[in-house]
Design a protein around this motif. Structure first.
Motif, PDB file in Angstrom:
ATOM      1  N   PRO A  93       0.851  -1.346   0.022  1.00 38.79           N
ATOM      2  CA  PRO A  93      -0.038  -0.016  -0.003  1.00 38.79           C
ATOM      3  C   PRO A  93       0.759   1.410  -0.086  1.00 38.79           C
ATOM      4  O   PRO A  93       0.103   2.478   0.057  1.00 38.79           O
ATOM      5  CB  PRO A  93      -0.743  -0.137   1.295  1.00 38.79           C
ATOM      6  N   SER A  94       2.019   1.043  -0.157  1.00 34.16           N
ATOM      7  CA  SER A  94       3.010   2.384   0.197  1.00 34.16           C
ATOM      8  C   SER A  94       2.981   3.433  -0.902  1.00 34.16           C
ATOM      9  O   SER A  94       3.091   4.689  -1.004  1.00 34.16           O
ATOM     10  CB  SER A  94       4.306   2.085   0.517  1.00 34.16           C
ATOM     11  N   GLY A  95       2.625   2.874  -2.050  1.00 40.53           N
ATOM     12  CA  GLY A  95       2.588   3.944  -3.741  1.00 40.53           C
ATOM     13  C   GLY A  95       3.920   4.094  -3.790  1.00 40.53           C
ATOM     14  O   GLY A  95       4.415   4.733  -4.998  1.00 40.53           O
ATOM     15  N   ARG A  96       5.083   3.364  -3.316  1.00 41.16           N
ATOM     16  CA  ARG A  96       6.538   3.656  -3.597  1.00 41.16           C
ATOM     17  C   ARG A  96       7.163   3.045  -4.442  1.00 41.16           C
ATOM     18  O   ARG A  96       6.663   1.692  -4.277  1.00 41.16           O
ATOM     19  CB  ARG A  96       7.253   3.922  -2.261  1.00 41.16           C
ATOM     20  N   SER A  97       7.962   3.025  -4.981  1.00 39.78           N
ATOM     21  CA  SER A  97       8.937   2.188  -6.003  1.00 39.78           C
ATOM     22  C   SER A  97      10.430   2.193  -5.419  1.00 39.78           C
ATOM     23  O   SER A  97      10.915   3.262  -5.066  1.00 39.78           O
ATOM     24  CB  SER A  97       8.937   2.827  -7.450  1.00 39.78           C
ATOM     25  N   LEU A  98      10.881   0.985  -5.676  1.00 40.60           N
ATOM     26  CA  LEU A  98      12.217   1.062  -5.477  1.00 40.60           C
ATOM     27  C   LEU A  98      13.132   1.903  -6.337  1.00 40.60           C
ATOM     28  O   LEU A  98      12.780   1.754  -7.522  1.00 40.60           O
ATOM     29  CB  LEU A  98      12.817  -0.650  -5.804  1.00 40.60           C
ATOM     30  N   GLN A  99      13.998   2.540  -6.251  1.00 39.85           N
ATOM     31  CA  GLN A  99      14.856   3.347  -7.033  1.00 39.85           C
ATOM     32  C   GLN A  99      16.015   2.651  -7.490  1.00 39.85           C
ATOM     33  O   GLN A  99      16.436   1.490  -7.015  1.00 39.85           O
ATOM     34  CB  GLN A  99      15.337   4.613  -6.156  1.00 39.85           C
ATOM     35  N   LEU A 114      -7.387   9.819 -14.648  1.00 44.73           N
ATOM     36  CA  LEU A 114      -7.886   9.762 -13.501  1.00 44.73           C
ATOM     37  C   LEU A 114      -6.991   9.924 -12.517  1.00 44.73           C
ATOM     38  O   LEU A 114      -7.032  10.552 -11.488  1.00 44.73           O
ATOM     39  CB  LEU A 114      -8.591   8.314 -13.213  1.00 44.73           C
ATOM     40  N   VAL A 115      -5.718   9.286 -12.419  1.00 41.63           N
ATOM     41  CA  VAL A 115      -4.521   9.410 -11.601  1.00 41.63           C
ATOM     42  C   VAL A 115      -4.131  10.875 -11.486  1.00 41.63           C
ATOM     43  O   VAL A 115      -3.961  11.595 -10.478  1.00 41.63           O
ATOM     44  CB  VAL A 115      -3.284   8.514 -11.887  1.00 41.63           C
ATOM     45  N   GLU A 116      -3.987  11.535 -12.468  1.00 37.92           N
ATOM     46  CA  GLU A 116      -3.227  12.803 -12.544  1.00 37.92           C
ATOM     47  C   GLU A 116      -4.072  13.839 -11.739  1.00 37.92           C
ATOM     48  O   GLU A 116      -3.458  14.780 -10.902  1.00 37.92           O
ATOM     49  CB  GLU A 116      -2.694  13.262 -13.938  1.00 37.92           C
ATOM     50  N   PRO A 128       3.178   9.366  -3.947  1.00 40.98           N
ATOM     51  CA  PRO A 128       3.229   8.017  -4.756  1.00 40.98           C
ATOM     52  C   PRO A 128       4.113   7.985  -6.098  1.00 40.98           C
ATOM     53  O   PRO A 128       4.098   9.120  -6.641  1.00 40.98           O
ATOM     54  CB  PRO A 128       1.664   7.945  -4.920  1.00 40.98           C
ATOM     55  N   HIS A 129       4.390   6.992  -6.359  1.00 38.86           N
ATOM     56  CA  HIS A 129       5.135   6.735  -7.689  1.00 38.86           C
ATOM     57  C   HIS A 129       4.185   6.117  -8.733  1.00 38.86           C
ATOM     58  O   HIS A 129       4.450   5.269  -9.194  1.00 38.86           O
ATOM     59  CB  HIS A 129       6.292   6.129  -7.311  1.00 38.86           C
ATOM     60  N   ALA A 188      -2.507   6.542  -2.279  1.00 37.50           N
ATOM     61  CA  ALA A 188      -1.350   6.857  -1.801  1.00 37.50           C
ATOM     62  C   ALA A 188      -1.729   6.582  -0.176  1.00 37.50           C
ATOM     63  O   ALA A 188      -2.538   6.291   0.388  1.00 37.50           O
ATOM     64  CB  ALA A 188      -1.228   8.535  -1.725  1.00 37.50           C
ATOM     65  N   TRP A 189      -0.332   6.630   0.392  1.00 43.62           N
ATOM     66  CA  TRP A 189      -0.128   6.201   1.867  1.00 43.62           C
ATOM     67  C   TRP A 189      -0.199   7.515   2.684  1.00 43.62           C
ATOM     68  O   TRP A 189       0.453   8.593   2.174  1.00 43.62           O
ATOM     69  CB  TRP A 189       1.119   5.400   2.366  1.00 43.62           C
ATOM     70  N   PHE A 190      -0.995   7.682   3.713  1.00 44.96           N
ATOM     71  CA  PHE A 190      -0.781   8.728   4.710  1.00 44.96           C
ATOM     72  C   PHE A 190      -0.259   8.295   6.045  1.00 44.96           C
ATOM     73  O   PHE A 190      -0.935   7.444   6.558  1.00 44.96           O
ATOM     74  CB  PHE A 190      -2.366   9.553   4.783  1.00 44.96           C
TER      75      PHE A 190
END
Length: 371
Positions: free
Chosen positions: A167-173, A278-280, A302-303, A308-310
């Motif tokens: 659920p984090s919305g994040r990506s590995l860089q 929808l996302v933007e 989010p990526h 998104a996570w709060f």
């Protein structure tokens, strides 16, 4: 080890823990809300949005999926030749993951997963008889490759990842990927990445690491969860094991929905454009909301995910807060507790403007009552 939870193998009676996410959605919240900002995909589509054909047969499909759909998936990844041997179609991405765990893992193996995340990643391996180390990857922080290295044992078999993450919305860089795959190569690990939210499959893990599996599907980006079409891309010998296990479970998918999925992927640009549409604007609304309530919630940017996570700065737990939203505002969100975490909320924002506006208004009213 700080930041790591150890999940022992399942008890001899074969009991498996209640799936907390589904219990929250299907048992506890069902019938108690009229506005849903919990669903993790883009706003769902409708049957009339699909080019269905009344002449389609309602026969069984193949156990691995139709050749046409497998070829479409292979093309999505830029795989050439007879690469459809490396593809199987499953009853949603979750079944693909289940088939993978059942086909690859044995009692006594060790598994590494991350939280907050999907309970399936630690409960199913534990039920098989594996021990699982769950690394704490707090939303908004870098992945701790040193903690990963410390978690590895001689019997470690697989690393389970989800990037872009739910659920984090994040990506590995890139630097994090380099560290993760360095550890994987040193120890000969299998690495599975749940890539449901990946839009550019040239960046898939299957192009980065030889002992890898990509799992994805049509539920989240395309807004088509009712089709139950997912897939796995992996080395052909592993795909064969997964196909054989599927013969003991769902046998095959719906032939009609596989034909529909083939047409969806052939028209992928339109569906991805709908996703962005929808996302933007939804994210713009969410950022405005987060800025107005920054004393009680902190947005983790989010990526490219539709949610998104709060982080929640509140005298009540996020579970209690989500319960209040149900009881007093008839609105559904996902509290951190169902993902193995605390003091957080996952909010879906890829919704029509008026739906999201109403949802954020209800959320705002409940946050105001905290003070």
């Amino acid at each position: 080890m700080p930041g790591t939870t150890h999940v022992p193998a399942s008890d001899p009676a074969g009991r498996i823990a209640t799936y907390t996410i589904q219990e929250w959605l299907f048992d506890h919240a069902q019938g108690r809300y009229d506005l849903d900002l919990a669903e993790s995909g883009v706003q769902f589509q409708q049957v009339r949005d699909l080019p269905l054909d009344g002449a389609w047969e309602l026969d069984y499909s193949l156990d691995r999926g139709t050749p046409e759909l497998r070829a479409q998936v292979a093309a999505l990844y830029g795989l050439a030749g007879d690469a459809d041997r490396d593809v199987m179609i499953a009853h949603g991405a979750q079944e693909a993951l289940y088939l993978l765990y059942r086909s690859l893992l044995s009692p006594g193996d060790h598994v590494v997963a991350t939280a907050p995340g999907w309970q399936q990643a630690w409960e199913v391996p534990a039920h098989i008889g594996c021990e699982v180390s769950v690394l704490d990857w707090r939303p908004g922080t870098a992945f701790d490759t040193d903690a990963l290295a410390r978690a590895i044992r001689p019997e470690t078999r697989i690393l389970i990842l989800n990037s872009p993450g739910n659920p984090s919305g994040r990506s590995l860089q890139e630097q994090e990927w380099e560290g993760v795959l360095r550890v994987a190569r040193e120890h000969g690990l299998w690495v599975v990445n749940d890539e449901e939210y990946l839009l550019d499959f040239s960046a898939s893990i299957v192009h980065r690491y030889e002992r890898s599996i990509s799992v994805s599907g049509l539920s989240k980006v395309y807004g088509l969860p009712a089709l139950r079409i997912g897939w796995a891309v992996a080395p052909a010998d592993l795909i064969e094991r997964m196909v054989n296990y599927k013969r003991y479970t769902t046998v095959s998918n719906s032939l009609a929905w596989e034909k529909a999925a083939t047409l969806v992927l052939a028209d992928r640009e339109r569906h991805v454009a709908r996703y962005h549409g929808l996302v933007e604007p939804g994210l713009a609304q969410l950022r405005e909301f987060a800025d107005a309530h920054r004393s009680v919630v902190e947005l983790v940017e989010p990526h490219g995910t539709p949610f998104a996570w709060f982080h929640l700065n509140s005298p009540v737990t996020s579970g209690e807060f989500a319960e209040r939203l149900l009881e007093r505002r008839r609105m559904l969100v996902m509290p951190a507790e169902v993902f193995g975490a605390r003091q957080g909320l996952r909010i879906s924002f890829a919704r029509p403007h008026d739906v999201l506006k109403e949802g954020l208004s209800r959320l705002s009213a409940e946050l105001g009552d905290l003070g």
